[in-house]
Write a protein that holds these residues in place. Structure first.
Motif, PDB file in Angstrom:
ATOM      1  N   THR A  31       0.828  -1.211   0.000  1.00 50.19           N
ATOM      2  CA  THR A  31       0.000   0.000   0.000  1.00 50.19           C
ATOM      3  C   THR A  31       0.864   1.262   0.000  1.00 50.19           C
ATOM      4  O   THR A  31       0.548   2.238  -0.682  1.00 50.19           O
ATOM      5  CB  THR A  31      -0.956  -0.019   1.214  1.00 50.19           C
ATOM      6  N   GLU A  69      -9.662  -2.580   0.437  1.00 49.95           N
ATOM      7  CA  GLU A  69      -9.298  -2.963   1.807  1.00 49.95           C
ATOM      8  C   GLU A  69      -9.568  -1.851   2.810  1.00 49.95           C
ATOM      9  O   GLU A  69      -9.331  -2.017   3.998  1.00 49.95           O
ATOM     10  CB  GLU A  69      -7.817  -3.368   1.853  1.00 49.95           C
ATOM     11  N   THR A 104      -7.972   0.916   3.272  1.00 49.20           N
ATOM     12  CA  THR A 104      -6.757   1.392   3.944  1.00 49.20           C
ATOM     13  C   THR A 104      -6.197   2.638   3.252  1.00 49.20           C
ATOM     14  O   THR A 104      -5.084   3.059   3.536  1.00 49.20           O
ATOM     15  CB  THR A 104      -5.662   0.294   3.982  1.00 49.20           C
ATOM     16  N   ASP A 131      -6.162  -1.975  -4.771  1.00 51.75           N
ATOM     17  CA  ASP A 131      -5.501  -2.423  -3.535  1.00 51.75           C
ATOM     18  C   ASP A 131      -6.563  -2.961  -2.581  1.00 51.75           C
ATOM     19  O   ASP A 131      -7.240  -2.200  -1.930  1.00 51.75           O
ATOM     20  CB  ASP A 131      -4.761  -1.234  -2.914  1.00 51.75           C
TER      21      ASP A 131
HETATM   22 MG    MG Z   1      -2.150  -2.762   2.211  1.00 54.34          MG
END
Ligand code: MG
Ligand code: ATP
Length: 324
Positions: free
Chosen positions: A115, A144, A146, A203
């Motif tokens: 990430t 995700e 994030t 991601d």
């Molecule tokens: Mg990640």
């Protein structure tokens, strides 16, 4: 005269009106016409095979379906863009950075830096070309949850004065299931040219698939969806000359020897051959990370060391950073 297919039109100069009318009535798309056999089209339209061949040829030409010479291919490849990762070592492993026109996959376990590298690329894609960017925007599909604008702002603040502009140039699509993710991917072909997107990030690609398609009896359905998606992503990368970066999770290896460790990327064979570049990331000491390129069709297998620091992705000595 033409047949309208969404925004695409088939140009059929020199073909009689009667026939054009027939073609319009049948409502063929360019794609359908380009895949038909002469015999099939001739029978359906009650015309000579020679004329059917001409129509098919015109449809194929308009869709750009024709072979290239290797020299032409080289020329196309030379024109493709690259985005710097922030690490010269990393860039050199890929002959200059993350390439447009193809899919790059970052595979790794938690905290391996996937990430963080994506955040860095969202900034770097905006840089001027002589500084390793493409003067374009990023589109970030966040499965995700994030995505962190604060972290991006932090990384950017070490090199860029106008961090607000950096954030304005990143479009974020948070997704909670496969259908929403696919809906965003379907929008890309419209958004990419409108917004001058040069980098698309997913991601991660694995998250929704692994959560939704559980059990052996749903495996075939899952693999089919992944294959369709992979095909679509390849098409977008090539047609729009954008870099597509996807992250993937690690699972215990089914075949211990295939990847040289007890681990392998998730999503199986339906996905495995689609990314042009597959890069394994793993933790080393402290902020150090190891990146290993493997199975590339263009570059040798190689392993390099890079760092994830407060300032983002860098080589051993990120000291001499300049503002611009
Ligand atoms: Mg990640
Ligand atoms: P996951 O599979 O869990 O999503 P990931 O590979 O995406 O993992 P990253 O988020 O890229 O993991 O990496 C997290 C690591 O990045 C942290 O463990 C830390 O080492 C580093 N990191 C994150 N934020 C900072 C920061 N502000 N300053 C320095 N290092 C940071």
């Amino acid at each position: 005269m033409f047949i309208v297919e969404q925004t695409t039109m088939i140009q059929l100069e020199g073909i009689e009106k009667e026939l054009l009318k027939k073609l319009e009535q049948k409502d063929y798309s360019l794609g359908q016409l380009s895949l038909m056999s002469e015999k099939e089209l001739a029978e359906d339209l009650e015309i000579e095979e020679e004329l059917a061949a001409l129509i098919i040829q015109k449809a194929q030409e308009q869709l750009g379906i024709h072979p290239y010479t290797a020299a032409e291919f080289l020329e196309i490849e030379r024109r493709r863009g690259r985005i710097t990762t922030g690490s010269e070592e990393f860039d050199s492993m890929l002959n200059g950075g993350i390439w447009t026109g193809e899919i790059t996959e970052l595979v790794g376990s938690f905290s391996s830096g996937k990430t963080q590298l994506c955040f860095q690329l969202c900034i770097n894609v905006q840089l001027p070309k002589d500084l390793g960017g493409l003067e374009g925007k990023a589109f970030f599909i966040d499965t995700e949850r994030t995505f962190s604008p604060q972290r991006i702002e932090e990384i950017a603040s070490f090199r860029i004065k106008n961090t607000k502009k950096v954030l304005d140039n990143i479009l974020v699509a948070p997704t909670s299931n496969t259908d929403i993710m696919l809906a965003y991917i379907n929008q890309l072909e419209k958004i990419i040219p409108e917004e001058n997107i040069k980098l698309v990030i997913i991601d991660s690609l694995a998250a929704h698939f692994r959560a939704e398609f559980i059990g052996k009896n749903r495996l075939v359905e899952r693999q089919q969806k992944i294959m369709n998606l992979a095909e679509k992503l390849v098409e977008i990368a090539v047609d729009h000359d954008v870099a597509i970066v996807v992250t993937n999770q690690i699972i215990a290896a089914i075949d211990q020897f295939l990847y040289g460790s007890g681990e392998e990327p998730a999503l199986g064979f339906a996905w495995a051959h689609r990314p042009q570049q597959r890069i394994f990331l793993r933790k080393s000491r402290g902020s150090a990370r190891i990146a290993r390129l493997f199975d590339s069709s263009r570059f040798p297998d190689r392993e390099i060391l890079f760092y994830v620091t407060e300032q983002g992705i860098s080589d051993t000595s990120p000291a001499s950073l300049e503002f611009y």
